[in-house]
Design a protein around this motif. Structure first.
Motif, PDB file in Angstrom:
ATOM      1  N   SER A 190       0.847  -1.189   0.000  1.00 44.05           N
ATOM      2  CA  SER A 190       0.000   0.000   0.000  1.00 44.05           C
ATOM      3  C   SER A 190       0.882   1.239   0.000  1.00 44.05           C
ATOM      4  N   LYS A 224       0.421  -6.021   2.587  1.00 45.71           N
ATOM      5  CA  LYS A 224      -0.973  -6.341   2.869  1.00 45.71           C
ATOM      6  C   LYS A 224      -1.334  -7.695   2.263  1.00 45.71           C
ATOM      7  N   LYS A 263      -4.191  -9.983   1.040  1.00 48.69           N
ATOM      8  CA  LYS A 263      -5.568  -9.814   0.581  1.00 48.69           C
ATOM      9  C   LYS A 263      -6.448 -10.974   1.040  1.00 48.69           C
ATOM     10  N   SER A 264      -7.751 -10.718   1.082  1.00 45.87           N
ATOM     11  CA  SER A 264      -8.701 -11.718   1.575  1.00 45.87           C
ATOM     12  C   SER A 264      -8.722 -12.976   0.706  1.00 45.87           C
ATOM     13  N   ASP A 274      -4.994  -7.205   5.037  1.00 46.60           N
ATOM     14  CA  ASP A 274      -5.792  -6.055   4.591  1.00 46.60           C
ATOM     15  C   ASP A 274      -7.197  -6.189   5.195  1.00 46.60           C
ATOM     16  N   LYS A 307      -9.700  -4.079   5.571  1.00 47.94           N
ATOM     17  CA  LYS A 307     -10.841  -3.515   4.835  1.00 47.94           C
ATOM     18  C   LYS A 307     -11.259  -4.448   3.701  1.00 47.94           C
ATOM     19  N   ASP A 308     -10.289  -5.059   3.049  1.00 47.53           N
ATOM     20  CA  ASP A 308     -10.598  -6.024   1.991  1.00 47.53           C
ATOM     21  C   ASP A 308     -11.341  -7.228   2.579  1.00 47.53           C
ATOM     22  N   CYS A 309     -10.928  -7.671   3.762  1.00 45.08           N
ATOM     23  CA  CYS A 309     -11.600  -8.796   4.426  1.00 45.08           C
ATOM     24  C   CYS A 309     -13.009  -8.414   4.872  1.00 45.08           C
ATOM     25  N   TYR A 313     -15.214  -6.735   3.448  1.00 45.22           N
ATOM     26  CA  TYR A 313     -16.201  -6.810   2.370  1.00 45.22           C
ATOM     27  C   TYR A 313     -16.225  -8.180   1.664  1.00 45.22           C
ATOM     28  N   ASN A 314     -15.403  -9.115   2.133  1.00 46.26           N
ATOM     29  CA  ASN A 314     -15.380 -10.438   1.504  1.00 46.26           C
ATOM     30  C   ASN A 314     -16.237 -11.399   2.329  1.00 46.26           C
TER      31      ASN A 314
END
Length: 346
Positions: A19, A26, A28-29, A54, A56-58, A60-61
């Protein structure tokens, strides 16, 4: 060979992206999801550093959420620990199994069966299962005696993730633990901006300030620096504590005496998300002066300390844009918290 392949695959799926805003890798999910499909949830937790995920990515997953919530399941954690223990103590150690079975038979007045059991594989397995059942019952009772436990990494991660489901689980654990400030779940409640936790902590600090109890204030100082975990509350807390002028210890290279509020203003550039980038001349002058506080006589530091208190409004003005920005960034998770509607209606 299979172990080498798995390790190589883990390296590939957990290869972090970088980032620009945050100078750390980071995970990722989707990469996490691949690991969860290969290993048990707590095995994944043991193999990664959650600070690199990450969040924030998690958030929304939807597919990865059930696996992440498993990290807050005390029963699942006990089963994971117990499975490892049984494997290490019994399955992979026949001598230990023999010793435990003999002890179990003697304890249950069946010592006369030892030779028969040792010579009969079917009986050996039956009695080994009995030993394992007894050990598991004992370990379960011990594990849950004080409410059970979770890995610190799991609590820390969910304090960052801030799912409403995480919040409700951790809040229940916190209340079961007496709703105390020294509970292992309390910092997660602060990170998730639980109104009761914040109210308790502010009152606790008010008492510490009144009674010149520096130990809680030293702990609070660390929280004011940690915007990554506590968000806007970290800056609100710093503003609150800028009024505290108690003589305290501080360390840069060596320990020295310093007014407490001045110690709050010494931060490296990469950690100061607020005052150092303000346009307020008074605030910048004090911040610049604080960089050399280690070399100043205490009397001079006292003068700065009183200036800060007398001009606290200037610091509040300087912090306002940062707090506002953080609050906007927090809205994506905060609006889903069960307490949010109550706050809106106040």
């Amino acid at each position: 060979m299979r172990k080498i392949i798995v390790i190589c695959f883990m390296w590939l799926v957990v290869q972090p992206t970088y980032s620009i805003a945050n100078e750390w890798p980071k995970i990722k999910s989707d990469s996490l999801l691949k690991l969860f499909k290969m290993m048990e949830p707590f095995e994944v937790l043991d193999k990664i550093y959650v600070g690199y995920i990450d969040v924030k990515d998690c958030y929304y997953n939807e597919e990865v959420k059930p696996y992440l919530l498993k990290w807050l399941d005390k029963e699942a954690y006990f089963e994971y620990l117990n499975k490892d223990y049984i494997k290490l103590a019994f399955i992979n150690d026949r001598e230990c199994s023999i010793s435990k079975i003999k002890g179990w038979l003697n304890q249950h007045n069946q010592g006369h069966l030892i030779d028969t059991v040792m010579k009969t594989p079917e009986l050996f397995k039956v009695y080994l299962d009995s030993v394992i059942d007894d050990v598991t019952k004992y370990k379960r009772k011990s594990f849950f005696q004080n409410g059970g436990r979770l890995p610190g990494q799991a609590i820390y991660f969910h304090a960052l993730l801030k799912l409403p489901e995480s919040y409700e689980i951790l809040r229940r654990y916190w209340k079961e633990d007496g709703g105390k400030i020294n509970s292992k779940y309390f910092d997660a409640m602060l990170a998730m901006h639980d109104p009761e936790a914040i109210s308790k902590y502010n009152s606790y600090l008010d008492s510490a300030i009144k009674n010149v109890d520096l130990s809680p204030l030293y702990d609070a100082r660390k929280k004011t620096y940690n915007v990554y975990v506590y968000g806007s509350y970290a800056l609100e807390l710093r503003l609150k504590l800028l009024r505290v002028t108690h003589k305290s210890w501080y360390s840069l290279v060596n320990y020295f005496y310093c007014p407490y509020n001045i110690s709050l203003l010494y931060l490296p550039v990469y950690e100061d998300t607020c005052f150092r980038f303000s346009n307020n001349d008074f605030v910048l002058r004090i911040i610049d002066s604080a960089e050399n506080m280690e070399y100043e006589p205490y009397e001079e530091l006292e003068k700065w300390s009183m200036e800060v208190v007398e001009n606290i409004k200037e610091f509040e003005k300087a912090a306002e844009p940062c707090i506002k920005q953080l609050m906007e960034e927090e809205l994506y998770w905060k609006k889903n918290m069960p307490y949010y509607k109550n706050e809106e209606n106040q």
